[in-house]
Design an enzyme around this catalytic site. Structure first.
Site, PDB file in Angstrom:
ATOM      1  CB  ALA A  12     -10.144  32.845  -9.068  1.00 44.54           C
ATOM      2  N   GLY A  13      -7.644  33.911 -11.310  1.00 47.40           N
ATOM      3  CA  GLY A  13      -6.185  34.033 -11.443  1.00 47.40           C
ATOM      4  C   GLY A  13      -5.760  35.490 -11.537  1.00 47.40           C
ATOM      5  CD  GLU A  36     -10.012  29.745 -11.400  1.00 47.69           C
ATOM      6  OE1 GLU A  36      -9.583  28.566 -11.436  1.00 47.69           O
ATOM      7  OE2 GLU A  36      -9.273  30.710 -11.658  1.00 47.69           O
ATOM      8  CB  THR A  95       2.389  31.630 -22.484  1.00 48.55           C
ATOM      9  OG1 THR A  95       2.625  31.555 -21.068  1.00 48.55           O
ATOM     10  CG2 THR A  95       1.985  33.042 -22.866  1.00 48.55           C
ATOM     11  CG  ASN A 119       2.935  40.779 -24.214  1.00 49.22           C
ATOM     12  OD1 ASN A 119       2.125  41.686 -24.114  1.00 49.22           O
ATOM     13  ND2 ASN A 119       3.980  40.643 -23.420  1.00 49.22           N
ATOM     14  CG  HIS A 150       7.943  36.910 -16.843  1.00 49.27           C
ATOM     15  ND1 HIS A 150       8.719  36.900 -17.966  1.00 49.27           N
ATOM     16  CD2 HIS A 150       6.738  37.428 -17.220  1.00 49.27           C
ATOM     17  CE1 HIS A 150       8.014  37.373 -18.989  1.00 49.27           C
ATOM     18  NE2 HIS A 150       6.817  37.709 -18.562  1.00 49.27           N
ATOM     19  CE  LYS A 154       6.266  33.460 -18.362  1.00 48.72           C
ATOM     20  NZ  LYS A 154       4.874  33.174 -18.751  1.00 48.72           N
ATOM     21  CB  THR A 161       6.553  37.942 -24.465  1.00 47.42           C
ATOM     22  OG1 THR A 161       5.196  37.918 -24.050  1.00 47.42           O
ATOM     23  CG2 THR A 161       6.899  39.294 -25.058  1.00 47.42           C
TER      24      THR A 161
HETATM   25  P1  NAD Z   1      -2.706  32.307 -12.616  1.00 46.78           P
HETATM   26  O1  NAD Z   1      -2.128  31.004 -12.179  1.00 46.78           O
HETATM   27  O2  NAD Z   1      -2.744  33.451 -11.648  1.00 46.78           O
HETATM   28  O3  NAD Z   1      -4.200  32.098 -13.170  1.00 46.78           O
HETATM   29  C1  NAD Z   1      -4.592  31.024 -13.967  1.00 46.78           C
HETATM   30  C2  NAD Z   1      -5.967  30.590 -13.470  1.00 46.78           C
HETATM   31  O4  NAD Z   1      -6.494  29.625 -14.373  1.00 46.78           O
HETATM   32  C3  NAD Z   1      -5.913  29.946 -12.081  1.00 46.78           C
HETATM   33  O5  NAD Z   1      -6.802  30.614 -11.206  1.00 46.78           O
HETATM   34  C4  NAD Z   1      -6.346  28.513 -12.347  1.00 46.78           C
HETATM   35  O6  NAD Z   1      -7.061  27.931 -11.265  1.00 46.78           O
HETATM   36  C5  NAD Z   1      -7.213  28.681 -13.582  1.00 46.78           C
HETATM   37  N1  NAD Z   1      -7.444  27.435 -14.338  1.00 46.78           N
HETATM   38  C6  NAD Z   1      -6.613  26.384 -14.505  1.00 46.78           C
HETATM   39  N2  NAD Z   1      -7.212  25.433 -15.261  1.00 46.78           N
HETATM   40  C7  NAD Z   1      -8.438  25.904 -15.570  1.00 46.78           C
HETATM   41  C8  NAD Z   1      -9.529  25.370 -16.327  1.00 46.78           C
HETATM   42  N3  NAD Z   1      -9.455  24.149 -16.882  1.00 46.78           N
HETATM   43  N4  NAD Z   1     -10.645  26.119 -16.457  1.00 46.78           N
HETATM   44  C9  NAD Z   1     -10.716  27.344 -15.886  1.00 46.78           C
HETATM   45  N5  NAD Z   1      -9.720  27.894 -15.137  1.00 46.78           N
HETATM   46  C10 NAD Z   1      -8.595  27.182 -14.992  1.00 46.78           C
HETATM   47  O7  NAD Z   1      -1.891  32.729 -13.924  1.00 46.78           O
HETATM   48  P2  NAD Z   1      -1.867  34.147 -14.665  1.00 46.78           P
HETATM   49  O8  NAD Z   1      -0.681  34.927 -14.229  1.00 46.78           O
HETATM   50  O9  NAD Z   1      -3.220  34.774 -14.621  1.00 46.78           O
HETATM   51  O10 NAD Z   1      -1.525  33.656 -16.156  1.00 46.78           O
HETATM   52  C11 NAD Z   1      -2.364  32.754 -16.845  1.00 46.78           C
HETATM   53  C12 NAD Z   1      -1.754  32.446 -18.207  1.00 46.78           C
HETATM   54  O11 NAD Z   1      -1.729  33.647 -18.983  1.00 46.78           O
HETATM   55  C13 NAD Z   1      -0.303  31.964 -18.153  1.00 46.78           C
HETATM   56  O12 NAD Z   1      -0.103  31.024 -19.191  1.00 46.78           O
HETATM   57  C14 NAD Z   1       0.504  33.225 -18.413  1.00 46.78           C
HETATM   58  O13 NAD Z   1       1.785  32.961 -18.955  1.00 46.78           O
HETATM   59  C15 NAD Z   1      -0.397  33.895 -19.418  1.00 46.78           C
HETATM   60  N6  NAD Z   1      -0.238  35.344 -19.546  1.00 46.78           N
HETATM   61  C16 NAD Z   1      -0.373  35.833 -20.801  1.00 46.78           C
HETATM   62  C17 NAD Z   1      -0.328  37.181 -21.019  1.00 46.78           C
HETATM   63  C18 NAD Z   1      -0.573  37.690 -22.413  1.00 46.78           C
HETATM   64  O14 NAD Z   1      -0.576  38.921 -22.633  1.00 46.78           O
HETATM   65  N7  NAD Z   1      -0.800  36.779 -23.379  1.00 46.78           N
HETATM   66  C19 NAD Z   1      -0.129  38.079 -19.949  1.00 46.78           C
HETATM   67  C20 NAD Z   1       0.005  37.549 -18.662  1.00 46.78           C
HETATM   68  C21 NAD Z   1      -0.074  36.172 -18.475  1.00 46.78           C
END
Ligand code: NAD
Length: 264
Positions: A12-13, A36, A95, A119, A150, A154, A161
């Site tokens: 849901a994120g 979630e 991350t 990334n 960002h 965040k 990255t």
């Molecule tokens: P977000 O906060 O919108 O979504 C994260 C989701 O994870 C939330 O809905 C949260 O409730 C859920 N969550 C937390 N603990 C959980 C668990 N134990 N089990 C299942 N779900 C759980 O954040 P986002 O913007 O979607 O980013 C998520 C992560 O990805 C961050 O660490 C961000 O830095 C990273 N990110 C990485 C890349 C990449 O290319 N590697 C790109 C964008 C974001």
């Protein structure tokens, strides 16, 4: 062809929502489980026919071929432990892992294949490659600084990255990260230490991510810039990694392996 069932954690994120939507571009994959954190307001919502958002990680992991995890570091590590126990390959985009948490993921990768990438954008991984080459070719005459921007929500800084770009420059120069990274400057800092790499974070608005690497010479400078307008290229890269990881043996990989910039 039978479709491989995918678990999306953090469904849901911001990233989870795009992963679930763009799964439709992969006829070989289907959403098997959407996970979630316990207590999330959207639990029970139907994200695909017959697939409701669940908090039950153990059941979720039992019925899928591959897991894609974009959540928080502690939850992501817990899920990776579970995946290793059940033999489910993982793609991890979260991350902000501490060094000890990264070490544990490395150890778990002796049991399952894991793609861990700060990334998942193909263009950003080409950026890492170019930054490594710039570090190697420009040598001592150029100071390296990285600036990232960002969205306001965040929670970690600097971005994974930006740190990966700094690592790539250090790799190109043949130096280690510990001595050379400068993550903050304030007050009387003294002159810039030779060979250091500055990494600065800006936060605000809804920007999905921008990174600039500056190579500052005498009378000239080189800049590499990547700008994201949406999160879709991260999600597309992670889905490509999910297809790739299903065909590889246990080990720790990154997106540079997936796109062929490094041998797997
Ligand atoms: P977000 O906060 O919108 O979504 C994260 C989701 O994870 C939330 O809905 C949260 O409730 C859920 N969550 C937390 N603990 C959980 C668990 N134990 N089990 C299942 N779900 C759980 O954040 P986002 O913007 O979607 O980013 C998520 C992560 O990805 C961050 O660490 C961000 O830095 C990273 N990110 C990485 C890349 C990449 O290319 N590697 C790109 C964008 C974001």
């Amino acid at each position: 062809m039978s479709r491989r069932r995918v678990l999306v954690a953090g469904a849901a994120g911001r990233m989870g929502e795009r992963l679930c939507a763009l799964l439709a571009e992969h006829p070989e994959l289907e959403l098997g489980t959407a996970l979630e954190r316990p207590g999330h307001a959207a639990l029970g919502r139907e994200l695909a026919p017959g697939v409701r958002l669940t908090e039950s990680a153990v059941d979720a992991m039992a019925s899928v071929a591959v897991a894609i995890v974009f959540a928080n570091p502690a939850g992501s590590l817990e899920l990776t432990r579970l995946a290793a126990k059940q033999g489910v390959p993982c793609v991890i985009g979260t991350t902000g892992f501490r060094p000890d948490e990264k070490k544990e993921i490395e150890a778990l990768a002796s049991r399952i294949p894991i793609v861990l990438a700060a990334n998942f954008s193909v263009a950003v991984n080409v950026f890492f490659h170019l930054a490594r080459e710039a570090g190697r070719l420009l040598g001592d005459g150029f100071d390296a600084e990285i600036v990232e921007l960002h969205h306001a929500a965040k929670i970690d800084a600097p971005s994974g990255t930006a740190l990966r770009i700094a690592e790539a420059i250090a790799e190109g120069r043949g130096t280690g990260r510990d001595r050379s990274f400068v993550l903050a400057r304030e007050g009387e800092t003294g002159a810039r230490p030779a060979g250091s790499i500055g990494v600065l974070a800006l936060r605000g608005g809804d920007n999905p991510g921008e990174h600039t690497a500056l190579f500052l010479g005498h009378g000239e400078r080189l800049e590499l810039i990547h700008r994201s307008a949406t999160r879709d290229h991260f999600a597309r890269g992670a889905l490509r990694a999910a297809t790739w990881v299903l065909q590889h043996p246990p080990g720790l990989y990154d997106m540079e392996h997936v796109i062929g910039l490094r041998p797997a």
